[in-house]
Design an enzyme around this catalytic site. Sequence first.
Site, PDB file in Angstrom:
ATOM      1  N   ALA A  11       0.795  -1.225   0.000  1.00  0.00           N
ATOM      2  CA  ALA A  11       0.000   0.000   0.000  1.00  0.00           C
ATOM      3  C   ALA A  11       0.827   1.274   0.000  1.00  0.00           C
ATOM      4  O   ALA A  11       0.277   2.353  -0.211  1.00  0.00           O
ATOM      5  CB  ALA A  11      -0.939   0.013   1.208  1.00  0.00           C
ATOM      6  N   GLY A  12       2.136   1.175   0.236  1.00  0.00           N
ATOM      7  CA  GLY A  12       2.961   2.376   0.325  1.00  0.00           C
ATOM      8  C   GLY A  12       3.093   3.097  -0.998  1.00  0.00           C
ATOM      9  O   GLY A  12       3.020   2.489  -2.068  1.00  0.00           O
ATOM     10  N   ARG A  16      10.331   7.552  -2.897  1.00  0.00           N
ATOM     11  CA  ARG A  16      11.759   7.579  -3.238  1.00  0.00           C
ATOM     12  C   ARG A  16      12.038   7.039  -4.638  1.00  0.00           C
ATOM     13  O   ARG A  16      13.131   7.250  -5.182  1.00  0.00           O
ATOM     14  CB  ARG A  16      12.551   6.786  -2.194  1.00  0.00           C
ATOM     15  N   GLY A  78       1.117   2.891   9.107  1.00  0.00           N
ATOM     16  CA  GLY A  78       2.087   1.931   9.606  1.00  0.00           C
ATOM     17  C   GLY A  78       1.776   0.506   9.201  1.00  0.00           C
ATOM     18  O   GLY A  78       0.692   0.181   8.711  1.00  0.00           O
ATOM     19  N   ASP A 103       7.368  -5.130  -2.148  1.00  0.00           N
ATOM     20  CA  ASP A 103       8.602  -4.572  -2.701  1.00  0.00           C
ATOM     21  C   ASP A 103       9.823  -5.397  -2.308  1.00  0.00           C
ATOM     22  O   ASP A 103      10.945  -4.898  -2.325  1.00  0.00           O
ATOM     23  CB  ASP A 103       8.780  -3.117  -2.266  1.00  0.00           C
ATOM     24  N   GLY A 140      16.447  -2.520  12.100  1.00  0.00           N
ATOM     25  CA  GLY A 140      16.071  -2.970  13.428  1.00  0.00           C
ATOM     26  C   GLY A 140      16.860  -4.201  13.811  1.00  0.00           C
ATOM     27  O   GLY A 140      17.033  -5.124  12.999  1.00  0.00           O
ATOM     28  N   ASN A 377      10.173 -19.347 -52.857  1.00  0.00           N
ATOM     29  CA  ASN A 377      11.327 -18.458 -52.821  1.00  0.00           C
ATOM     30  C   ASN A 377      10.852 -17.030 -53.069  1.00  0.00           C
ATOM     31  O   ASN A 377      10.235 -16.741 -54.094  1.00  0.00           O
ATOM     32  CB  ASN A 377      12.360 -18.848 -53.872  1.00  0.00           C
TER      33      ASN A 377
END
Length: 459
Positions: A11-12, A16, A78, A103, A140, A377
């Site tokens: 959904a993003g 970028r 989020g 992605d 993270g 031909n």
Amino acid sequence: MSNIHAVVLAAGQGTRMKSKLYKVLHPVCGKPMVQHVVDTLADMQVKDVVVVVGHGADAVKETLGDSVSYALQAEQLGTAHAVQQAIPFLTGKTGTTLLLYGDVPLLSKETLQELLDFHLEQQAAATVLTAVLPDPTGYGRIVRNESGEVVRIVEQKDASPEERAIREINTGIYCYNNEQLLKAIGQVKNENAQKEYYVTDCVEILRQAGQKVLAFEAVDPDETMGVNDRVQLSFAEAYMRRRINEHHMRNGVTIIDPSSTYIEADVVIGQDTVIQPGTHLRGKSVIGQDVVLGPQADLTNVQVGAGVSIAYSVLVDSVVENDVNVGPFAYVRPQSHIGAGAKIGDFVELKNAKIGKGSKVPHLSYVGDAEIGDNVNIGCGSITVNYDGEKKHKTIVGDNAFIGCNTNLVAPVKVGDNAYVAAGSTINQDVPEDALAIARERQTNKLGYAAKMPRKAKK
């Protein structure tokens, strides 16, 4: 695969990428990133898949079709918020839910299956796929206890110096016991600076509930790479191209120079085929055995039989039967069909043309909207004149016919079996079988006329 469900977050917006094309629809080796993810799940026989869409929702639905279900995340708050949109599809179901991203196109079926098997064997509430990186900056970190269970996932900005030294990172890909996921996802809060709901908080929620949370390390960290900009897109393209080429080579295909060979994801190639440098194989092309492609063959959605040779040529949406030679420098346009043993030579263009078995179009000809019989031909420089400015018309040439050099066949027209057309003719009437057609102005020589013409002075 029964009792296995999947949620794919797609959904993003992908700002970028700096693109009008929605991020997960950017292609990697000829296929949109999100399609790679869905196809991998299909290879695993996971039938219950929901894709969470937001920006570009209609375009994603058009790409994936009805092979999956959809949940709409109208406002992006989020990752946990995205998963919450899929709750109606997961409620009441038992088993395991895979959480993936649209992605992250490089994740292999083998790695996902290993993650799933580990999760089920350990009977964990959640298992996170991890990777160990030489430089984990920005990711993270996975904090484990003495028994190897995951205690928490700590983001870079919140990590202590000791935690920042950890090189095992969270890829964002999870296996969940579906019932435990539903319990945890509803408890996630947005008590952070961004006011967003993060799925990583499910780890701590499950731990506090006394549930087992484990980590499974991916053997190849590159598989877990997400694509957020054009640079990462190029890395993903190179990685997948290398994997595709290695797959074909291990299955008996010779690729002379893999670094200059571009094979898209859905291409099928038979054994003992040789691919020369500079070759591009695109779309759903299917290549037979004992074929030689290239140098610089460019094929898109082409069916190629056995024993074919194609060099320095472009072919699109066409069929090439066994033992055909194409090129160099031929252009075979859509809806063309080249019969077994035929020859399509240099600087020949075909369009919506059927070329019969053993027929030859050796050089410098255009054959469009035509049906050419067997053992015909087509002489050098011959043209099927198919367009009258408004409509296209068809040319039919029968078996064993001979079309002389520099012939114009003005469609609609038919040349019968065994007929001959003299060189330099412009044919606008049907030629009966076994006939010789001559359609050219009688030559006239004007003696001495050249002396009357102005001439340039010799230097």
